[in-house]
Design a protein around this motif. Structure first.
Motif, short mmCIF file in Angstrom:
data_model
loop_
_atom_site.label_atom_id
_atom_site.label_comp_id
_atom_site.label_asym_id
_atom_site.label_seq_id
_atom_site.Cartn_x
_atom_site.Cartn_y
_atom_site.Cartn_z
N UNK A 64 0.83 -1.37 -0.09
CA UNK A 64 0.05 0.00 -0.04
C UNK A 64 0.82 1.29 -0.02
N UNK A 65 1.84 1.20 0.98
CA UNK A 65 2.85 2.16 1.01
C UNK A 65 3.43 2.61 -0.66
N UNK A 66 3.87 1.26 -1.09
CA UNK A 66 4.50 1.61 -2.50
C UNK A 66 3.51 2.26 -3.51
N UNK A 67 2.43 1.53 -3.43
CA UNK A 67 1.34 2.20 -4.51
C UNK A 67 0.90 3.69 -4.27
N UNK A 68 1.13 4.30 -3.10
CA UNK A 68 0.94 5.54 -2.75
C UNK A 68 1.89 6.54 -3.21
N UNK A 69 3.22 5.87 -3.09
CA UNK A 69 4.49 6.66 -3.25
C UNK A 69 4.48 6.71 -4.68
N UNK A 70 4.10 5.51 -5.59
CA UNK A 70 4.29 5.52 -6.90
C UNK A 70 3.20 6.31 -7.54
N UNK A 71 2.20 6.46 -7.25
CA UNK A 71 1.11 7.11 -7.79
C UNK A 71 1.26 8.54 -7.60
N UNK A 72 1.90 8.97 -6.36
CA UNK A 72 2.23 10.11 -6.16
C UNK A 72 3.19 10.93 -6.75
N UNK A 73 4.11 10.05 -7.31
CA UNK A 73 5.29 10.50 -8.28
C UNK A 73 4.83 10.69 -9.59
N UNK A 114 1.89 12.22 -11.16
CA UNK A 114 0.30 12.87 -11.12
C UNK A 114 0.00 13.10 -12.58
N UNK A 115 0.68 12.78 -13.59
CA UNK A 115 0.02 12.85 -14.98
C UNK A 115 -0.68 11.81 -15.59
N UNK A 116 -0.59 10.66 -14.88
CA UNK A 116 -1.37 9.62 -15.00
C UNK A 116 -2.90 9.70 -15.05
N UNK A 117 -3.68 8.87 -15.90
CA UNK A 117 -4.83 9.11 -15.93
C UNK A 117 -5.82 8.51 -14.65
N UNK A 118 -6.49 9.45 -14.17
CA UNK A 118 -7.39 9.12 -13.05
C UNK A 118 -6.49 8.98 -11.62
N UNK A 143 -5.20 8.19 -5.92
CA UNK A 143 -4.76 8.48 -4.74
C UNK A 143 -5.83 8.52 -3.62
N UNK A 144 -6.93 9.14 -3.61
CA UNK A 144 -7.99 9.30 -2.93
C UNK A 144 -8.50 8.01 -2.37
#
Length: 839
Positions: free
Chosen positions: A239-248, A250-254, A259-260
């Motif tokens: 879960x931490x890895x997913x949040x860190x990756x998606x936070x890095x 921000x240009x990905x779709x949805x 993130x929410x």
């Protein structure tokens, strides 16, 4: 004959023709030689052409000898030419040769009868000869022509082969180009395939983080999920890895949606961890609070149970807390969660320990109600154990420190401070306050806190605050003590009973010494007997050495006993010794200066009272002795007894104000010149700040020096006052005579008669002889130190010797031998012998 004539003519003509041919041949040879001339050939041959000529030459050397060659020519051939095999036999005669020649020409049946026939025959012969001569060349030519044809055929074949090879090369290049293009196309396809595979893997890898949302949500919503299960920590890491990756990214779709959702999953996971940890700690606290007090016999066992229960429960939550601590530095949500867990833990500890600590401190207060030192020592020791145990217990749950723990411990320690402070501010005894300072400063701060500064930081803060309160109270009580017990000290009659008390103590000491000599079996000596004031039992120390060092000599003077010191001296030194280790250097300097100044003033007053009640010598020696004691006892204090005082000098302000108030200066207020009193007041009327230093050590030395000088002058006057008065008169008389006055004869002066001088000298000698032992006795009684006595009396002895030396010089100059016998002045040897008693 017919044959010969035409033959002769034909021969001559042939000779001419041969001569011409030879010339042409030589010319042709000369021209041909130019073709291959070495320096500059006209027609240079290539290497291949040169090889062809050599081959032709070699072939020409092996040709057979022509059959029609005349015998003469045959005979002229070289041996090398003859070695060639001949097809014809050598003819035997000329006729045979000619016959054969004609037969070869096909003219064996013809006859030469006319010149015309001869010339025809000769021309035919010449033609035949020319043909025969060029046959070999023609053969070689034909041979070479055959070779040329063969070479042409070969060249044609070679050209054809080259043409075919060129065609093959073009076809090869075409095929090679096609192959290279195909290879590059294949490589490009493979590269594109690899890129597509990498792209697919990259997309799959990126999608894996998004695809984990469903798995994580399913696990978190599972009713069987537990924070202690094996899959919870890996799920948390994912879960931490997913949040860190998606936070890095921000240009990905949805991206905001995911993130929410992931944050919601994280909040749910942290809520599970928080609830588990908080419930564990609260349940543990509730179990301990609901425990029956009768099962635990005393408070110590209760504290032990509090720590044992929590240590036993630590492994249940320590692993989970460690995971939170590892993530707290990178993720703010975990930092907030860790802070809440810290607060929960510390709240439970405070809720559990607060009442117990308050009760324990109350019990200690009731047990040591009158002994403040024991109360402070036991209370601080108890809080030291609490702080150390709390830190150890905290380390069982957490791996990283928290400032909130020190805040809790400081809050718990303040409960002790709140109990002790009202007691401290009502302590009035300097001994108790100084002992409290020693306990807090030496035992607590230097011993306990220094050895375990990390665990006792909160305790150290409270102890420092408590120490400052004690020092403030000590300084306040010291000021009062100086005012009441030193400056306001009213001496009792016994305090001023000098030298009676010294003589009495000396008699007691002598009697004890006599008894000691009688009782030989006793091991005690008088040096061990001390008549001390109870106040002196407090050891006067400064640094590592004692301020008051007992004398090692066997005979101890009563003046050196602590109990025999003047009370203000004893109190001052006791006060300084207690303050030295308890307060700061700057504060000590100010208090020591105040105490020493007060002590000196009290000594001056006591010396004046003793002088009035007894003698001036007693007062002076009393002052000298106690100033010596002060100087000796303050020496070990490694500090300066100096303070800086700041004063405001208003002299210029006052003068400028007086000028303004002068009525004469009022009209000049508005004149811009040097006589304007208003401007002078503004510019020059500023008060001055002056600094001056007060050094108590120097004050002691200054008063000691003054007392010694007064003693020396007083003793000198006591012994030789009459002689000094007489010598003063003589000096005045000489001065008047030198300044033009009437001449004189000293022996004729009424006051300078030999008999008068004899009376003065005898009286002086008698005074010295009678009063000197008394003075030395007093010095020994008060000072009790041979070196000090010698140093103090040496100027007195020198003054007496100087007066007698001047007297001897004057007597030898002014009086006759008969008068000197009448005067009977003692010699310098006699005077020195009389004064030697002081050595």
């Amino acid at each position: 004959s017919t044959f010969s004539v035409p033959g002769s003519g034909s021969c001559r003509g042939g000779a001419v023709t041969l001569t011409m041919a030879d010339g042409a041949d030589r010319e042709a040879r000369g021209r041909l030689s130019l073709w291959e001339r070495r320096p500059d050939p006209t027609a240079p041959l290539t290497e291949r052409q040169s090889d062809s000529v050599l081959e032709l030459k070699a072939a020409a050397e092996t040709l057979p000898v022509p059959a029609e060659l005349p015998i003469e020519d045959l005979c002229s051939l070289t041996s090398h030419s003859l070695a060639i095999a001949l097809s014809a036999t050598v003819p035997e005669s000329t006729e045979d040769v000619l016959f054969r020649g004609f037969a070869a020409l096909g003219m064996e049946d013809e006859k030469i009868e006319t010149a015309q026939q001869f010339f025809s025959w000769f021309a035919q012969l010449q033609t035949q000869m020319d043909q025969d001569e060029g046959a070999k060349y023609r053969e070689v030519r034909d041979y070479l022509a055959g070779f040329q044809q063969q070479c042409d055929a070969i060249l044609k074949d070679v050209n054809s082969a080259l043409h075919h090879l060129e065609s093959l090369q073009k076809q090869y290049l075409f095929v090679s180009t096609k192959t290279g293009t195909l290879h590059e196309a294949c490589e490009q396809l493979l590269k594109e395939q690899s890129e597509l595979v990498d792209l697919a893997e990259n997309i799959q890898q990126k999608l894996s983080y998004f695809n984990e949302l469903e798995n994580i949500s399913t696990k978190l919503n599972s009713p069987t999920l537990s924070v202690n299960s094996e899959g919870f920590i890996p799920m948390l890491a994912k879960l931490d890895d997913c949040i860190a990756y998606i936070s890095l990214h921000p240009n990905f779709k949805d991206n905001p949606i995911y993130i929410t959702k992931f944050k919601q999953c994280l909040s749910k996971a942290m809520h599970l961890m928080k609830m588990y940890t908080v419930n564990t700690l609260q349940n543990l606290t509730n179990q301990l609070l609901k425990r029956d007090p009768s099962t635990v016999p005393n408070a110590d066992n209760a504290f032990t149970l509090y720590y044992v229960k929590f240590r036993a429960a630590a492994p249940k939550v320590s692993t989970l807390i460690e995971q939170i601590e590892q993530r707290a530095e990178k993720i703010s949500e975990y930092q907030h969660l860790l802070g809440e867990i810290h607060q929960c833990y510390l709240d439970q500890r405070e809720h559990l320990l607060g009442p117990s600590i308050t009760m324990t401190i109350s019990d200690l207060t009731s047990q040591n109600n009158r002994d403040h030192c024991a109360l402070v020592r036991s209370g601080c020791a108890f809080m030291v154990h609490v702080c150390q145990d709390e830190h150890q217990l905290y380390n069982e749950f957490f791996t990283k420190s928290s400032p909130k723990l020190d805040e809790l411990l400081e809050k718990l320690c303040l409960s002790l401070y709140d109990v002790l402070r009202p007691l401290i501010i009502h302590v009035i005894h300097l001994e108790t306050l100084s002992e409290l300072c020693g306990i807090l400063k030496n035992e607590m701060l230097e011993d306990h806190v220094q050895n375990n500064a990390e665990h006792l930081a909160a305790f150290a803060a409270v102890v420092k605050q408590m120490l400052e309160d004690v020092q403030e109270r000590l300084v306040y009580r010291t000021h009062i003590y100086i005012q009441t017990d030193i400056i306001g000290y009213k001496p009792a009659p016994g305090d001023l009973a000098y030298p009676d008390k010294l003589e009495m103590m000396e008699q007691i000491a002598q009697s004890l010494k006599d008894e000691q000599k009688k009782v030989t079996s006793s091991d005690a000596s008088f040096s061990d007997v001390r008549l001390e004031d109870p106040e002196a039992n407090n050891v006067l120390k400064s640094g590592a050495s004692e301020v008051i060092n007992p004398r090692t000599q066997t005979t101890v003077s009563p003046a050196d006993l602590h109990g025999m010191w003047y009370p203000t001296v004893r109190r001052t030194l006791v006060c300084l010794s207690k303050l030295y280790r308890c307060i700061d250097r700057a504060v000590f300097q100010g208090l020591s200066q105040e105490a020493l100044s007060a002590c000196i003033q009290s000594l001056l007053g006591a010396a004046e009272s003793i002088t009035k009640n007894k003698t001036q010598v007693d007062g002076q020696l009393f002052l000298i002795k106690h100033l010596l004691i002060l100087r000796e006892q303050i020496a070990p204090f490694h500090t300066e007894f100096t303070i800086k005082e700041i004063s405001l000098d208003l002299k210029k302000t006052r003068d400028a104000a007086f000028k303004i108030l002068n009525p004469k200066t009022v009209p000049r207020f508005f004149r811009l010149n040097s006589n304007n009193a208003l401007l002078e007041f503004l510019l020059q009327g500023t008060p001055e700040i002056k600094e001056h230093y007060i050094d108590s050590k120097k004050d002691v030395d200054r008063y000691l020096k003054s007392a010694c000088e007064q003693f020396i002058q007083q003793q000198t006057r006591l012994f030789v006052e009459q002689l000094e008065a007489f010598m003063t008169k003589v000096s005045s008389l000489k001065t008047m005579a030198n300044e033009g006055g009437p001449k004189y004869t000293l022996s004729q002066q009424p006051w300078a008669q030999p008999a008068k001088i004899n009376d003065i000298v005898s009286s002086t000698y008698k005074i010295i002889k009678t009063k000197l032992p008394t003075t030395l006795r007093s010095m020994s009684l008060y000072l009790a130190n041979k070196d000090t006595e010698f140093i103090l009396f040496k100027p007195v002895r020198n003054n007496i010797q100087q007066v007698f030396q001047k007297l001897h010089a004057m007597l030898k100059e002014e009086f006759s031998n008969e008068d000197l016998q009448i005067i009977a002045c003692p010699s310098m040897e006699q005077v020195n012998l009389l004064l030697s008693l002081s050595k």
